[in-house]
Design a protein around this motif. Structure first.
Motif, PDB file in Angstrom:
ATOM      1  N   GLU A 165       0.835  -1.205   0.000  1.00 42.40           N
ATOM      2  CA  GLU A 165       0.000   0.000   0.000  1.00 42.40           C
ATOM      3  C   GLU A 165       0.869   1.255   0.000  1.00 42.40           C
ATOM      4  O   GLU A 165       0.583   2.225  -0.725  1.00 42.40           O
ATOM      5  CB  GLU A 165      -0.927   0.002   1.215  1.00 42.40           C
ATOM      6  N   MET A 180       2.484   1.610  -3.507  1.00 41.41           N
ATOM      7  CA  MET A 180       1.501   2.055  -4.501  1.00 41.41           C
ATOM      8  C   MET A 180       1.175   3.528  -4.316  1.00 41.41           C
ATOM      9  O   MET A 180       0.999   4.264  -5.288  1.00 41.41           O
ATOM     10  CB  MET A 180       0.228   1.202  -4.415  1.00 41.41           C
ATOM     11  N   GLU A 181       1.090   3.945  -3.078  1.00 45.98           N
ATOM     12  CA  GLU A 181       0.825   5.356  -2.781  1.00 45.98           C
ATOM     13  C   GLU A 181       1.952   6.237  -3.301  1.00 45.98           C
ATOM     14  O   GLU A 181       1.710   7.279  -3.926  1.00 45.98           O
ATOM     15  CB  GLU A 181       0.674   5.511  -1.268  1.00 45.98           C
ATOM     16  N   THR A 241      -2.631   4.241  -8.528  1.00 46.45           N
ATOM     17  CA  THR A 241      -4.031   4.399  -8.920  1.00 46.45           C
ATOM     18  C   THR A 241      -4.146   5.142 -10.246  1.00 46.45           C
ATOM     19  O   THR A 241      -4.951   4.781 -11.113  1.00 46.45           O
ATOM     20  CB  THR A 241      -4.814   5.147  -7.819  1.00 46.45           C
ATOM     21  N   ARG A 294      -5.972  -6.417  -5.699  1.00 45.07           N
ATOM     22  CA  ARG A 294      -7.061  -5.708  -5.008  1.00 45.07           C
ATOM     23  C   ARG A 294      -7.291  -4.333  -5.613  1.00 45.07           C
ATOM     24  O   ARG A 294      -8.441  -3.910  -5.797  1.00 45.07           O
ATOM     25  CB  ARG A 294      -6.723  -5.595  -3.525  1.00 45.07           C
ATOM     26  N   ALA A 295      -6.204  -3.636  -5.912  1.00 51.57           N
ATOM     27  CA  ALA A 295      -6.345  -2.316  -6.533  1.00 51.57           C
ATOM     28  C   ALA A 295      -6.937  -2.431  -7.930  1.00 51.57           C
ATOM     29  O   ALA A 295      -7.799  -1.629  -8.331  1.00 51.57           O
ATOM     30  CB  ALA A 295      -4.980  -1.627  -6.594  1.00 51.57           C
ATOM     31  N   GLN A 332     -10.712  -2.967  -7.876  1.00 49.21           N
ATOM     32  CA  GLN A 332     -11.470  -1.746  -7.608  1.00 49.21           C
ATOM     33  C   GLN A 332     -11.688  -0.922  -8.864  1.00 49.21           C
ATOM     34  O   GLN A 332     -12.663  -0.169  -8.957  1.00 49.21           O
ATOM     35  CB  GLN A 332     -10.754  -0.911  -6.554  1.00 49.21           C
ATOM     36  N   HIS A 333     -10.773  -1.057  -9.823  1.00 54.56           N
ATOM     37  CA  HIS A 333     -10.890  -0.297 -11.074  1.00 54.56           C
ATOM     38  C   HIS A 333     -11.420  -1.142 -12.232  1.00 54.56           C
ATOM     39  O   HIS A 333     -11.441  -0.684 -13.375  1.00 54.56           O
ATOM     40  CB  HIS A 333      -9.523   0.288 -11.450  1.00 54.56           C
TER      41      HIS A 333
END
Length: 383
Positions: free
Chosen positions: A270, A273-274, A279, A310-311, A314-315
């Motif tokens: 996380e 990715m941030e 994203t 998981r990311a 979500q998309h």
């Protein structure tokens, strides 16, 4: 077609950047016109520093430190002067990868070199530290790090303990009076790739000790020694963090980071990715390809492929995992957003051969995946 390539490293075989290039080569063989975005990733283990430096344009610096066995080693770390942020990867100083298998000793390995890197960051004027905790060769609960930062761990005779987790069984006094005062103003985030507690059957020693050279007898001894260390730490600090999720990361470094540095523990994937703006990269992707050495049930605890999946879920983006090995309960990853997963070897193969051929196998598997994906995307007309 826009394809986002975001693998972690393949342990003992390829760093994440080389893995990404190998996958991209397979994509180009199948789909020369594809738009490929390379985004090497990490969840806290070896290679995470490279991903962070690439994403943040931080400076790569080097320091002379001790490795997990106390030998001289040159370790890299990152410095972003604009934000006064230091990036430190535990594996650079106290990692498992540089050690030959016969050198790996969970009893005596030390995190002293990590403390030396933190001192370098403090000397540079760091106000914020992102510490990544995967890939360790250690099981000392962060005791070595504390010693490098000025703490003293003393036996009943008032002598400093020797390095390693085994020595913690002889700990009689934890003297924090000499701990570097600059740590009080340092904001610390620790990236962990597991959610294990410090002790017990799911703790640092039991779960990760064997890969660091620990025998069953060693595991019981180390677990008891870490428990003794946790008791004295709780007495000294007035708080007990042994049951915190992630406390068992890196042989107990998660525990030390929280207890002594006041770190916030977060899943490493996380945090990465941030930092890389993952994203935003997903918004234009038609497909994500990720992977690492093994996908199994434990991957759900914070490993890169599942975090990526998981990311992607979500998309609404399909996600394919290319793993060196599909281990026990890997199918649980389907519920997390993995569309399909493939092992690299195309038949029985010795581990040494699989490791040496990892780049070729990745390219070949990526080529097959894209051929199938492209074929499924095309309209078909029956005669």
């Amino acid at each position: 077609m826009n394809i986002l390539v975001a693998p972690d490293s393949y342990k003992d075989a390829l760093p994440a950047s080389d893995a990404a290039r190998a996958i991209a080569e397979g994509i180009r063989r199948s789909l020369p016109d594809a738009e490929i975005c390379l985004s090497p990733m990490g969840d806290g283990g070896e290679g995470t520093l490279d991903a962070l430096l690439a994403a943040t344009a931080a400076e790569r610096r080097e320091a002379n430190v001790r490795d997990a066995l106390g030998r001289p080693r040159t370790a890299a770390w990152g410095w972003h002067p604009g934000t006064r942020t230091a990036f430190i990867e535990l594996a650079e100083a106290s990692g498992l990868q540089p050690l030959a298998r016969e050198e790996r000793t969970a009893l005596h390995s030390t995190t002293f070199g990590v403390g030396e890197l933190i001192r370098e960051a403090l000397d540079a004027g760091a106000e914020r530290l992102l510490l990544t905790l995967g890939g360790s060769a250690t099981n000392d609960g962060g005791a070595g790090m504390l010693a490098a930062l000025g703490a003293r761990l003393l036996d009943r005779h008032g002598h400093d303990l020797p390095p390693g987790g085994a020595a913690l069984a002889e700990l009689a006094k934890l003297d924090l009076s000499g701990l570097d005062p600059r740590l009080a103003a340092l904001e610390v985030e620790a990236a962990v790739d597991v959610d294990n507690p410090l002790l017990g059957e799911h703790g640092a020693s039991a779960v990760f000790g064997p890969q660091k050279g620990a025998t069953p007898d060693d595991i019981a001894f180390l677990d008891a020694a870490l428990g003794h260390f946790a008791d004295l730490a709780a007495n000294a600090l007035g708080k007990d963090h042994r049951d915190l999720a992630g406390a068992g990361a890196a042989g107990g470094m998660g525990f030390a980071a929280r207890a002594f540095l006041g770190a916030a523990l977060r899943p490493g994937i996380e945090l990465v990715m941030e930092q890389v703006g993952f994203t935003r990269r997903l918004e234009d992707a038609d497909l994500v390809i990720t992977g690492e050495g093994q996908l199994d049930g434990q991957s759900l605890a914070g490993k890169t492929p599942v975090g990526i999946a998981r990311a992607a879920k979500q998309h609404g983006v399909p996600c394919v995992v290319l793993a060196g090995r599909l281990g026990r309960h890997w199918q649980a990853a389907y519920a997390e957003g993995v569309t399909a997963a493939f092992a690299l070897a195309d038949g029985p193969m010795p581990l040494s051969e699989a490791l040496s051929q990892c780049s070729v196998l990745l390219t070949e598997r990526a080529e097959s995946v894209i051929r199938l994906f492209a074929a499924a995307s095309q309209p078909h007309h029956k005669a």
